[in-house]
Design an enzyme around this catalytic site. Structure first.
Site, PDB file in Angstrom:
ATOM      1  CG  ASN A 127      16.651  43.501  11.937  1.00 33.83           C
ATOM      2  OD1 ASN A 127      16.822  43.832  10.761  1.00 33.83           O
ATOM      3  ND2 ASN A 127      17.599  42.943  12.666  1.00 33.83           N
ATOM      4  NE  ARG A 173      20.613  45.879  11.930  1.00 33.47           N
ATOM      5  CZ  ARG A 173      21.119  44.888  11.204  1.00 33.47           C
ATOM      6  NH1 ARG A 173      20.344  43.954  10.729  1.00 33.47           N
ATOM      7  NH2 ARG A 173      22.401  44.833  10.964  1.00 33.47           N
ATOM      8  CG  HIS A 201      27.985  44.396  13.635  1.00 31.61           C
ATOM      9  ND1 HIS A 201      29.113  43.685  13.299  1.00 31.61           N
ATOM     10  CD2 HIS A 201      26.927  43.686  13.179  1.00 31.61           C
ATOM     11  CE1 HIS A 201      28.744  42.577  12.648  1.00 31.61           C
ATOM     12  NE2 HIS A 201      27.431  42.570  12.554  1.00 31.61           N
ATOM     13  NE  ARG A 211      29.120  40.245   4.921  1.00 31.05           N
ATOM     14  CZ  ARG A 211      28.428  40.533   6.025  1.00 31.05           C
ATOM     15  NH1 ARG A 211      29.041  40.657   7.194  1.00 31.05           N
ATOM     16  NH2 ARG A 211      27.136  40.715   5.952  1.00 31.05           N
ATOM     17  CG  ASP A 233      27.324  26.614  14.193  1.00 27.48           C
ATOM     18  OD1 ASP A 233      28.060  26.655  15.211  1.00 27.48           O
ATOM     19  OD2 ASP A 233      26.090  26.688  14.257  1.00 27.48           O
ATOM     20  NE  ARG A 262      26.421  26.280  17.671  1.00 27.71           N
ATOM     21  CZ  ARG A 262      25.229  26.851  17.641  1.00 27.71           C
ATOM     22  NH1 ARG A 262      24.413  26.698  18.659  1.00 27.71           N
ATOM     23  NH2 ARG A 262      24.818  27.546  16.611  1.00 27.71           N
ATOM     24  CB  VAL A 275      31.613  33.512  17.655  1.00 30.62           C
ATOM     25  CG1 VAL A 275      33.002  32.956  17.952  1.00 30.62           C
ATOM     26  CG2 VAL A 275      31.018  32.858  16.412  1.00 30.62           C
ATOM     27  CD  GLU A 327      22.855  43.892  16.916  1.00 37.19           C
ATOM     28  OE1 GLU A 327      22.798  42.648  16.982  1.00 37.19           O
ATOM     29  OE2 GLU A 327      23.234  44.513  15.911  1.00 37.19           O
TER      30      GLU A 327
HETATM   31  P1  ADP Z   1      24.219  36.938  13.378  1.00 36.96           P
HETATM   32  O1  ADP Z   1      23.341  37.817  14.252  1.00 36.96           O
HETATM   33  O2  ADP Z   1      25.373  37.651  12.757  1.00 36.96           O
HETATM   34  O3  ADP Z   1      23.476  36.055  12.436  1.00 36.96           O
HETATM   35  P2  ADP Z   1      24.895  35.580  15.867  1.00 36.96           P
HETATM   36  O4  ADP Z   1      25.433  36.677  16.688  1.00 36.96           O
HETATM   37  O5  ADP Z   1      23.573  35.013  16.237  1.00 36.96           O
HETATM   38  O6  ADP Z   1      24.949  35.927  14.324  1.00 36.96           O
HETATM   39  O7  ADP Z   1      25.979  34.411  15.857  1.00 36.96           O
HETATM   40  C1  ADP Z   1      25.759  33.209  15.144  1.00 36.96           C
HETATM   41  C2  ADP Z   1      26.992  32.344  15.251  1.00 36.96           C
HETATM   42  O8  ADP Z   1      27.333  32.145  16.622  1.00 36.96           O
HETATM   43  C3  ADP Z   1      26.799  30.930  14.717  1.00 36.96           C
HETATM   44  O9  ADP Z   1      27.055  30.895  13.327  1.00 36.96           O
HETATM   45  C4  ADP Z   1      27.840  30.141  15.485  1.00 36.96           C
HETATM   46  O10 ADP Z   1      29.072  30.166  14.784  1.00 36.96           O
HETATM   47  C5  ADP Z   1      28.020  30.919  16.758  1.00 36.96           C
HETATM   48  N1  ADP Z   1      27.528  30.229  17.958  1.00 36.96           N
HETATM   49  C6  ADP Z   1      26.280  30.217  18.439  1.00 36.96           C
HETATM   50  N2  ADP Z   1      26.198  29.457  19.552  1.00 36.96           N
HETATM   51  C7  ADP Z   1      27.445  28.975  19.773  1.00 36.96           C
HETATM   52  C8  ADP Z   1      28.037  28.127  20.757  1.00 36.96           C
HETATM   53  N3  ADP Z   1      27.320  27.626  21.751  1.00 36.96           N
HETATM   54  N4  ADP Z   1      29.357  27.872  20.660  1.00 36.96           N
HETATM   55  C9  ADP Z   1      30.094  28.386  19.654  1.00 36.96           C
HETATM   56  N5  ADP Z   1      29.598  29.176  18.708  1.00 36.96           N
HETATM   57  C10 ADP Z   1      28.294  29.481  18.751  1.00 36.96           C
END
Ligand code: ADP
Length: 403
Positions: free
Chosen positions: A10, A94, A183, A244, A285, A287, A334, A387
């Protein structure tokens, strides 16, 4: 065929993520990441799962993708998993944008490379990096099949009624403006895994997939076939995301240009990088946002509410598109982790047969699982996405078929 390994690459503009898988059992032999390519502080992180050895990290300048891939090859060779191994069946790449025509994974040749290049105007941020990755890997192992797996492919089944914007047809076609969706690898994998969780064939079930990561998208999948998705010409459309905006009135752009005096590039940056959750409350984030809400932070609460409101609108819209819904599946960072998001997204939708069981929703885990009450009309599920496995599976299936 004895070769059963697939390397998944990727390639981003300044990073390469990789996984080496053995397709006999879909097991991961090694995973890793090269970051900050082209900078002085590049970093390579490599975990040799096959040998059980510790994660190795090295820092130091890695000038370009060619150097990055050579460094990855050296790491793999150190574990006896070198790219020159006859065990390696193919490299799966990818590729973000496959336009209208790449409906399936495709073995790369010069014509395919030229077509991916032709799509750069509609995917300026992603396709150039993906192309560099393919070209570099090809130079390293010219004899090996290189397979492009497109983020858009799963969505090419969308009917014209969902894929077209209601703008002048000639203008749209002249500039290849339509809704492509992204996606797709994740939506394909998760919709199939959801059917499996229900003990049914993908052809039998209608699923709403909610891929909620930093980027976020929803899709409506009827009998294994995508009929609508929330991202469009670019990944900007649809849900509220980390940075976004998702859906806005397009006139916001005219307004910012005419009245706000912003340039097109500034507006592009605003909507893609400084909007969504980060624009609303300064954090992307989930969290951190939940932590701030617990402390009574009103901006974080408003950001969360806007995120949920949009999500709920898409669930309702795709319910109407599908007519009958068997499952709603939450996935990505999330979707897999934030129980509050899942609960809030379906709250009040009991008349549609949608509900979550508080106890089940609170359970954490890596396996696909149901979180709806036992007697629910519509299954609500958490289905971790994968993925890389999907890219490897599609790559391997294609090279077995063509060999
Ligand atoms: P991408 O692949 O689009 O970069 P991910 O699928 O890895 O993103 O998701 C990242 C997001 O998931 C983080 O920005 C955060 O908001 C959320 N996230 C990760 N772990 C947790 C958790 N334990 N609780 C809530 N949200 C989380």
């Amino acid at each position: 065929m004895s070769s059963s390994r697939v390397l998944v690459l990727n390639s981003g503009s300044s990073s390469v993520k990789y996984q080496l898988l053995d397709m006999r059992d879909s097991g991961r032999l090694a995973v890793g990441l090269v970051e900050r390519i082209g900078e002085r502080s590049s970093r390579l992180k490599h975990t040799p799962l096959a040998t059980g050895g510790p994660t190795r990290e090295s820092n130091g300048p890695i000038a370009d993708h060619d150097a990055a891939l050579k460094a990855v090859a050296a790491e793999l060779a150190q574990d006896g998993l070198g790219l020159d191994s006859p065990e390696l069946a193919a490299i799966g790449h990818r590729v973000v944008h496959g336009g209208k025509h790449f409906t399936e994974p495709t073995v790369v040749d010069d014509t395919v490379l030229a077509e991916i290049e032709r799509l750069i105007p509609v995917a300026p941020l992603h396709n150039p990096a993906n192309l560099t990755g393919i070209r570099t890997a090809r130079a390293l192992r010219p004899d090996l099949p290189q397979v492009a797996v497109f983020d858009t492919a799963f969505h090419t089944t969308m009917p014209e009624s969902a894929a077209r914007y209601a703008i002048d047809v000639e203008t749209a076609d002249a500039h290849r403006i339509r809704r492509y969706g992204f996606h797709g690898t994740s939506h394909a994998y998760v919709s199939r895994a959801t059917a499996k969780l229900l003990g049914r064939a993908p052809e039998e079930v209608n699923v709403i997939v909610l891929h909620l990561g930093n980027g976020a998208s929803a899709s409506a999948v009827r009998g294994g076939v995508c009929v609508d998705t929330s991202m469009g010409l670019t990944p900007l459309e649809g849900l509220v995301m980390g940075t976004r905006s998702g859906d806005t009135d397009p006139a916001v752009i005219f307004h910012l240009a005419r009245v706000g005096g912003m340039s097109i590039d500034e507006i592009d940056t605003l909507l893609n990088k400084k909007s969504g959750l980060v624009g609303l409350c300064g954090d992307n984030d989930m969290r951190e946002i939940r932590r701030r809400i617990d402390e009574g932070d009103a901006r974080a609460k408003l950001a969360f509410d806007i995120y949920i409101h949009r999500l709920k609108k898409y669930i309702g819209a795709y319910y109407a598109v599908l007519g009958r819904v068997d499952a709603v599946a939450f996935t990505a960072g999330v979707g897999e982790n934030a129980a509050e998001v899942r609960a809030a997204a379906v709250a009040g939708l009991e008349t549609l047969g949608l509900a979550v069981d508080g106890g089940l929703n609170a359970v954490r885990g890596d396996e696909p699982r149901l979180i709806s009450p036992a007697d629910a009309r519509v299954a609500v599920a958490v289905v971790p996405t994968d993925e890389e496995l999907e890219i490897a599976t599609q790559t391997y299936a294609l090279v077995r078929k063509t060999n």
